[in-house]
Design a protein around this motif. Structure first.
Motif, PDB file in Angstrom:
ATOM      1  N   THR A 264       0.827  -1.208   0.000  1.00  0.00           N
ATOM      2  CA  THR A 264       0.000   0.000   0.000  1.00  0.00           C
ATOM      3  C   THR A 264       0.862   1.259   0.000  1.00  0.00           C
ATOM      4  O   THR A 264       0.495   2.278  -0.598  1.00  0.00           O
ATOM      5  N   GLY A 267       1.631   3.397  -3.034  1.00  0.00           N
ATOM      6  CA  GLY A 267       0.631   4.321  -3.566  1.00  0.00           C
ATOM      7  C   GLY A 267       0.152   3.933  -4.946  1.00  0.00           C
ATOM      8  O   GLY A 267      -0.509   2.911  -5.134  1.00  0.00           O
ATOM      9  N   SER A 268       0.496   4.740  -5.929  1.00  0.00           N
ATOM     10  CA  SER A 268       0.056   4.511  -7.306  1.00  0.00           C
ATOM     11  C   SER A 268       0.765   3.330  -7.943  1.00  0.00           C
ATOM     12  O   SER A 268       0.446   2.941  -9.062  1.00  0.00           O
ATOM     13  N   GLY A 269       1.734   2.731  -7.233  1.00  0.00           N
ATOM     14  CA  GLY A 269       2.476   1.610  -7.792  1.00  0.00           C
ATOM     15  C   GLY A 269       3.705   2.019  -8.576  1.00  0.00           C
ATOM     16  O   GLY A 269       4.360   1.177  -9.183  1.00  0.00           O
ATOM     17  N   ARG A 270       4.049   3.301  -8.535  1.00  0.00           N
ATOM     18  CA  ARG A 270       5.221   3.783  -9.271  1.00  0.00           C
ATOM     19  C   ARG A 270       6.489   3.151  -8.710  1.00  0.00           C
ATOM     20  O   ARG A 270       6.736   3.160  -7.507  1.00  0.00           O
ATOM     21  N   LYS A 309      -5.448  -5.145  -5.247  1.00  0.00           N
ATOM     22  CA  LYS A 309      -5.481  -3.751  -5.704  1.00  0.00           C
ATOM     23  C   LYS A 309      -4.081  -3.147  -5.743  1.00  0.00           C
ATOM     24  O   LYS A 309      -3.696  -2.500  -6.729  1.00  0.00           O
ATOM     25  N   GLY A 310      -3.317  -3.361  -4.674  1.00  0.00           N
ATOM     26  CA  GLY A 310      -1.960  -2.820  -4.643  1.00  0.00           C
ATOM     27  C   GLY A 310      -1.033  -3.512  -5.619  1.00  0.00           C
ATOM     28  O   GLY A 310      -0.169  -2.871  -6.236  1.00  0.00           O
ATOM     29  N   ARG A 313      -1.487  -2.255  -9.224  1.00  0.00           N
ATOM     30  CA  ARG A 313      -0.806  -0.962  -9.431  1.00  0.00           C
ATOM     31  C   ARG A 313       0.702  -1.159  -9.541  1.00  0.00           C
ATOM     32  O   ARG A 313       1.372  -0.470 -10.320  1.00  0.00           O
ATOM     33  N   ASP A 316       1.571  -2.471 -13.096  1.00  0.00           N
ATOM     34  CA  ASP A 316       1.382  -1.500 -14.179  1.00  0.00           C
ATOM     35  C   ASP A 316       2.590  -0.577 -14.242  1.00  0.00           C
ATOM     36  O   ASP A 316       2.784   0.271 -13.398  1.00  0.00           O
ATOM     37  N   ASN A 319       3.577   4.114 -14.858  1.00  0.00           N
ATOM     38  CA  ASN A 319       3.980   5.197 -13.966  1.00  0.00           C
ATOM     39  C   ASN A 319       5.421   5.088 -13.492  1.00  0.00           C
ATOM     40  O   ASN A 319       5.897   5.935 -12.742  1.00  0.00           O
TER      41      ASN A 319
END
Length: 416
Positions: A264, A267-270, A309-310, A313, A316, A319
């Motif tokens: 978690t 965040g955005s998975g960056r 969910k985490g 991200r 992906d 980012n």
């Protein structure tokens, strides 16, 4: 937090009654104020000869140092100010102009790096379920102490990463845990049509065909998917060691929530490809998550939903950035993106670690897909059982089977 895995705290889990879970952790070593390489009984310089010098605690003739104050030099840009009170600009100035500070800093960096190497070596000793090493080391490295280190955001990422590797081989990947929840690989699954006369204890670990549901509001949600269990009829259920006798999938609740929190935190998975320490932390985290899933400790709709969910991200890569300096001297983050975006697929010295993170995430998704397959098979068996328990359906099936045996199935005009 609103994470369901945190709100729905189970009644019992490993470490539940440990009052020392969040207690400070200290390290010690044999040291000398005038250490040289030829000393036999002293490992390195004493804490008073390192940065500042280090605050210490004296007990039984030994000198102990808080692990945060010992390790911060491995990630000084993030931890210098919160641990030592030295502003980042002042730290950079001291490193450039103060020779004494440089010497002391290098000493502490050297002994902290040695500490990391020790943890890695201990993990290698336990790898492959080496129970002689596991039995010896679990006395010196309690489960709750390692969880506390993993959850400690004031430790460098590399320290948390190697601690995750150690806890995985020391406490998680060991008997009685077995991959795929100790059941045959899907779809080679044993299903029991009915089990008359079996005790409730035996039924706990028997895949009897029954109604199952993934809805969180249902009382049987946890039973919809294969999960870790030590039923009362099992010979380990009365073992005094909870590592063997703990009965259900809440066993590693502390470790599961700690790894979820790390994912978690991305965040955005960056992913910053140049931050090797953070990427090593991500890699160690997803390996633990993969084992928790395989051993049956993530086996409910709520847990899988909160987890994926985490991870989605994190997988992906749109980012991702080539580099990101959050602690630049002008206090404005310096970011270097991948231009064009396809450049993130180029092989660099940093890409293998990033690739390993994403490949393990894919393994987790495959395992979740297997869980879904298992659930759908269970639902299909439930429908089959409901259908065959109807006498009219049984007669129709018997008639249809007779036609098939006689190669006359085209003559069937019934409702099947």
């Amino acid at each position: 937090k609103n994470d369901s895995s945190v709100i729905n705290t189970p009644k019992d889990y490993l470490g539940f009654s440990d009052d020392n879970l969040l207690s400070p952790i200290f390290v010690r070593w044999t040291g000398s104020n005038v250490w040289t390489q030829h000393m036999e009984n002293e490992l390195f310089f004493s804490p008073s000869e390192l940065v500042q010098p280090l605050p210490s605690l004296h007990y039984n003739g030994h000198v102990f140092v808080r692990i945060e104050e010992f390790c911060w030099v491995l990630e000084p840009e993030r931890l210098c100010e919160p641990i030592t009170g030295i502003k980042l600009k002042q730290y950079h100035l001291l490193k450039e102009t103060d020779d004494e500070f440089q010497v002391r800093f290098h000493r502490q960096e050297q002994i902290a790096t040695y500490f990391i190497a020790e943890l890695k070596m201990l993990s290698n000793l336990c790898f492959g379920r080496s129970y002689n090493c596991i039995k010896m080391l679990e006395e010196s490295f309690p489960y709750t102490m390692l969880v506390s280190m993993i959850k400690n955001e004031y430790l460098p990422s590399i320290v948390r990463a190697v601690t995750l590797d150690l806890i995985r081989v020391l406490y998680l990947d060991r008997f009685p845990q077995m991959t795929n929840c100790a059941r045959p690989s899907i779809p080679e699954m044993l299903w029991v049509y009915e089990a008359p006369g079996m005790s409730q204890e035996d039924l706990e670990a028997t895949p009897v065909i029954k109604k199952i549901s993934l809805q969180p509001s249902k009382s049987d949600t946890a039973l919809a998917l294969p999960c870790f269990q030590i039923p009362k009829a099992h010979k380990l259920s009365s073992d005094p060691n909870p590592l063997f006798s703990f009965p259900n999938q809440f066993k590693y609740f502390l470790l599961r929530t700690a790894t979820n929190d790390i994912i978690t935190s991305f965040g955005s998975g960056r992913i910053n490809h140049s931050n090797r320490a953070m990427n090593q932390l991500a890699s160690a985290t997803v390996l633990v998550i993969s084992d928790l899933l395989s051993f049956g400790f993530q086996s409910s709709y709520d847990k899988i939903h909160a987890l994926l969910k985490g991870l989605v991200r994190l997988l992906d890569g749109r980012n991702d950035v080539r580099s990101l300096d959050m602690y630049a001297m002008d206090e404005n983050p310096i970011e270097e993106e991948f231009t064009p975006l396809q450049a993130r697929f180029e092989l660099t010295t940093n890409s293998p670690m990033v690739t390993s993170v994403k490949s393990v995430v894919l393994d987790v998704f495959i395992a979740v897909s297997d869980f879904r397959t298992q659930f759908r098979l269970g639902k299909m068996m439930q429908i089959f059982k409901d259908y065959t328990e109807n006498l009219e359906n049984l007669k129709e099936l018997s008639y249809f089977h007779t036609l098939i045996v006689n190669l006359e199935e085209n003559a069937y005009k019934g409702y099947l």
